[in-house]
Design a protein around this motif. Structure first.
Motif, short mmCIF file in Angstrom:
data_model
loop_
_atom_site.label_atom_id
_atom_site.label_comp_id
_atom_site.label_asym_id
_atom_site.label_seq_id
_atom_site.Cartn_x
_atom_site.Cartn_y
_atom_site.Cartn_z
N UNK A 16 0.83 -1.15 -0.12
CA UNK A 16 0.07 0.10 0.09
C UNK A 16 0.89 1.26 -0.14
N UNK A 17 2.03 1.17 0.77
CA UNK A 17 2.71 2.30 0.80
C UNK A 17 3.60 2.73 -0.34
N UNK A 18 3.85 1.57 -1.19
CA UNK A 18 4.41 1.84 -2.69
C UNK A 18 3.50 2.39 -3.60
N UNK A 19 2.26 1.92 -3.41
CA UNK A 19 1.25 2.37 -4.20
C UNK A 19 0.92 3.87 -4.13
N UNK A 20 1.19 4.45 -2.80
CA UNK A 20 1.17 5.87 -2.63
C UNK A 20 1.91 6.63 -3.26
N UNK A 21 3.22 6.14 -3.67
CA UNK A 21 4.14 6.58 -4.30
C UNK A 21 3.93 6.72 -5.81
N UNK A 22 3.07 5.84 -6.20
CA UNK A 22 2.44 6.39 -7.63
C UNK A 22 1.40 7.06 -7.84
N UNK A 23 0.71 7.67 -6.47
CA UNK A 23 -0.31 8.57 -6.70
C UNK A 23 0.18 9.82 -6.48
N UNK A 24 1.20 9.97 -5.73
CA UNK A 24 1.82 11.50 -5.42
C UNK A 24 3.23 11.28 -5.39
N UNK A 25 3.93 12.38 -5.39
CA UNK A 25 5.40 12.39 -5.30
C UNK A 25 5.48 12.26 -3.84
N UNK A 26 6.57 11.40 -3.61
CA UNK A 26 6.74 10.86 -2.13
C UNK A 26 7.10 12.23 -1.21
N UNK A 27 7.74 13.32 -2.01
CA UNK A 27 7.75 14.53 -1.18
C UNK A 27 6.69 15.35 -0.68
N UNK A 28 5.57 14.92 -1.19
CA UNK A 28 4.26 15.30 -0.85
C UNK A 28 3.53 14.41 -0.17
N UNK A 29 4.25 13.47 0.43
CA UNK A 29 3.49 12.53 1.53
C UNK A 29 4.21 12.59 2.81
N UNK A 30 3.24 12.66 3.76
CA UNK A 30 3.85 12.64 5.27
C UNK A 30 2.98 11.86 5.86
N UNK A 31 3.91 11.41 7.15
CA UNK A 31 3.54 10.70 8.20
C UNK A 31 2.94 11.30 9.08
N UNK A 32 1.58 11.13 9.83
CA UNK A 32 0.96 11.63 10.90
C UNK A 32 1.88 10.81 12.14
N UNK A 33 2.96 11.71 12.59
CA UNK A 33 3.73 10.90 13.74
C UNK A 33 3.58 11.48 15.25
N UNK A 34 2.94 10.54 15.96
CA UNK A 34 2.49 11.15 17.33
C UNK A 34 3.59 10.93 18.27
N UNK A 35 4.53 9.94 18.00
CA UNK A 35 5.65 9.66 18.92
C UNK A 35 5.13 8.12 19.61
N UNK A 36 4.06 7.87 19.33
CA UNK A 36 3.31 6.60 19.84
C UNK A 36 3.75 5.54 19.01
N UNK A 37 3.32 4.24 19.56
CA UNK A 37 4.08 2.76 19.30
C UNK A 37 3.53 2.43 17.63
#
Length: 227
Positions: A16-37
């Motif tokens: 799924x993550x690889x497929x996202x890179x076909x939908x948008x430039x990886x530089x326009x993709x970010x993780x919502x990182x909370x610092x949680x597990x």
């Protein structure tokens, strides 16, 4: 929830993550990182995908409400350096000195999380925001989709860990030796802001230490723009 081995979960998530890179430039993709597990496991997977593609450092958005546990902030800053994360920290544009923290859970989350998140997505030109939410965390997340079109601002919310369980997440951490916030060693299982997070009750669920009022308002918060 379908039965699935950890290996299969990892493979499906990587695909799924690889497929996202076909939908948008990886530089326009970010993780919502909370610092949680959960989001830390996701950040690790996203970093591995980007390394495989040769697409540079992982980008992430972190919501710093001003009332996070200092242990979470310390962990976030240390891992940002260690993993070379391009981190955008979203903070509320209001003073907390006289703010009625946690008195109205929906208003508080809107002001300290949702509005800063929406501004961060605009400021970073994020087209896809990847979250670490799971179906089994809250009944209002049970029917969430892997890909959700969002407005205000326009972007896609991607939820690749939806079918993972808490046990899957910890097994993944153990397999790859992932670092984690020190609060987990003290017995916390789910980390939020300090006013709305306590140690879980013995024998109770993963999020039993989270504010009941906020948990019951999860669908409302999602409709307002929360992940």
């Amino acid at each position: 929830m379908p039965t699935c081995s950890l290996d299969n979960r990892i493979q499906q998530t990587e695909e799924m993550l690889l497929s996202l890179c076909k939908q948008a430039d990886p530089q326009a993709i970010r993780v919502a990182w909370t610092g949680g597990k959960d989001s830390t496991a996701l950040l690790f997977l996203w970093k591995a995908v980007l390394d495989h593609l040769g697409s540079g450092a992982p980008r992430a958005i972190n919501l710093d409400t001003g009332c996070k546990f200092p242990e979470i902030i310390e962990f976030r800053d240390a891992l940002t350096r260690e993993w070379n994360v391009d981190l955008h920290i979203a903070r509320p544009a209001i003073s907390l000195k006289e703010y009625p923290l946690a008195q109205d859970k929906v208003s508080c989350c809107r002001d300290l999380k949702i509005i800063p998140l929406q501004r961060a997505i605009r400021d970073t030109s994020t087209r896809i925001l990847i979250t670490g939410i799971r179906r089994d965390e809250n009944p209002d997340r049970h029917d969430r989709d892997f890909l959700e079109n969002r407005t205000d601002p326009d972007h896609v919310l991607a939820n690749p860990l939806l079918d993972w369980t808490e046990m899957d997440i910890w097994a993944f951490h153990d397999r790859f030796g992932l670092p984690r916030c020190s609060l987990y060693a003290e017995g916390y299982r789910s980390l939020g802001c300090m006013p709305c997070t306590t140690l879980p009750a013995p024998g109770q669920g993963e999020r039993s230490g989270r504010s009941r009022a906020k948990e019951q308002a999860m669908r409302t918060l999602t409709n307002l723009g929360y992940f």
